[in-house]
Design a protein around this motif. Structure first.
Motif, PDB file in Angstrom:
ATOM      1  N   GLN A 132       0.819  -1.209   0.000  1.00  0.00           N
ATOM      2  CA  GLN A 132       0.000   0.000   0.000  1.00  0.00           C
ATOM      3  C   GLN A 132       0.854   1.259   0.000  1.00  0.00           C
ATOM      4  O   GLN A 132       0.507   2.251  -0.656  1.00  0.00           O
ATOM      5  CB  GLN A 132      -0.950  -0.003   1.194  1.00  0.00           C
ATOM      6  N   ASP A 135       2.098   1.665  -3.502  1.00  0.00           N
ATOM      7  CA  ASP A 135       1.004   2.086  -4.367  1.00  0.00           C
ATOM      8  C   ASP A 135       0.662   3.563  -4.147  1.00  0.00           C
ATOM      9  O   ASP A 135       0.418   4.302  -5.108  1.00  0.00           O
ATOM     10  CB  ASP A 135      -0.229   1.215  -4.109  1.00  0.00           C
ATOM     11  N   THR A 136       0.673   4.003  -2.909  1.00  0.00           N
ATOM     12  CA  THR A 136       0.414   5.415  -2.607  1.00  0.00           C
ATOM     13  C   THR A 136       1.508   6.301  -3.184  1.00  0.00           C
ATOM     14  O   THR A 136       1.220   7.368  -3.744  1.00  0.00           O
ATOM     15  CB  THR A 136       0.305   5.634  -1.085  1.00  0.00           C
ATOM     16  N   LYS A 138       3.293   5.631  -5.781  1.00  0.00           N
ATOM     17  CA  LYS A 138       3.087   5.624  -7.237  1.00  0.00           C
ATOM     18  C   LYS A 138       2.005   6.626  -7.623  1.00  0.00           C
ATOM     19  O   LYS A 138       2.161   7.400  -8.572  1.00  0.00           O
ATOM     20  CB  LYS A 138       2.709   4.222  -7.708  1.00  0.00           C
ATOM     21  N   THR A 139       0.908   6.623  -6.874  1.00  0.00           N
ATOM     22  CA  THR A 139      -0.186   7.560  -7.145  1.00  0.00           C
ATOM     23  C   THR A 139       0.280   9.001  -6.978  1.00  0.00           C
ATOM     24  O   THR A 139      -0.045   9.868  -7.805  1.00  0.00           O
ATOM     25  CB  THR A 139      -1.376   7.265  -6.209  1.00  0.00           C
TER      26      THR A 139
END
Length: 150
Positions: A132, A135-136, A138-139
């Motif tokens: 997570q 992923d955060t 990356k966002t």
């Protein structure tokens, strides 16, 4: 610390938790193993982790941008090794068992299944948390790149 270093840090954490999951799986697979001698009996194994941040801070000198980027590059988790548990083995008197030694004893592993299941859940959740985080990051990186477009 650069936003891109977050990927290195969470990646090292995911790698460390993967090692932890593998050793836990090995421990669970050998939980009911039996041997005829103390030396051949499977002993529970546990990974030893260390933070790499102290190494990174040792390389930091002053406030230049190049030195600041060095701090984030080597921060993360290191797997220092895997050690065997020193808990006593389970010794059982079973003279009719095919693995019994000359005195009729068999030696069982010192793996605690309940403890290993708790380790497995903890490692799995830590791995998920680091996924997570990546992923955060990356966002956030994608949104940062979109700022320059419009």
């Amino acid at each position: 610390m650069s936003l891109f270093n977050i990927f290195n840090i969470s990646g090292s954490a995911m790698s460390a938790q993967s090692v932890r999951l593998n050793t836990t799986a090995s421990n669970l697979a050998n939980a009911n193993s039996v041997s005829s001698s103390v030396d051949e009996t499977y002993r529970a194994r546990n990974p030893v982790f260390a933070t790499a941040l102290s190494d990174a801070q040792g390389n930091y000198r002053g406030n230049s941008l190049t030195n600041q980027s060095q701090v984030g590059q080597s921060a993360g988790v290191k797997v220092m090794g895997i050690v065997e548990s020193d808990k006593p083995l389970q010794i059982e008197y079973a003279p009719n068992h095919p693995m019994a030694d000359g005195n009729g004893y068999i030696y069982r592993s010192n793996v605690n299944v309940t403890e290993e299941m708790a380790n497995m859940i903890s490692a799995s959740r830590s791995y998920q948390t680091n996924v997570q985080v990546a992923d955060t990051a990356k966002t956030m990186t994608q949104r940062l790149l979109r700022l320059g477009q419009g």
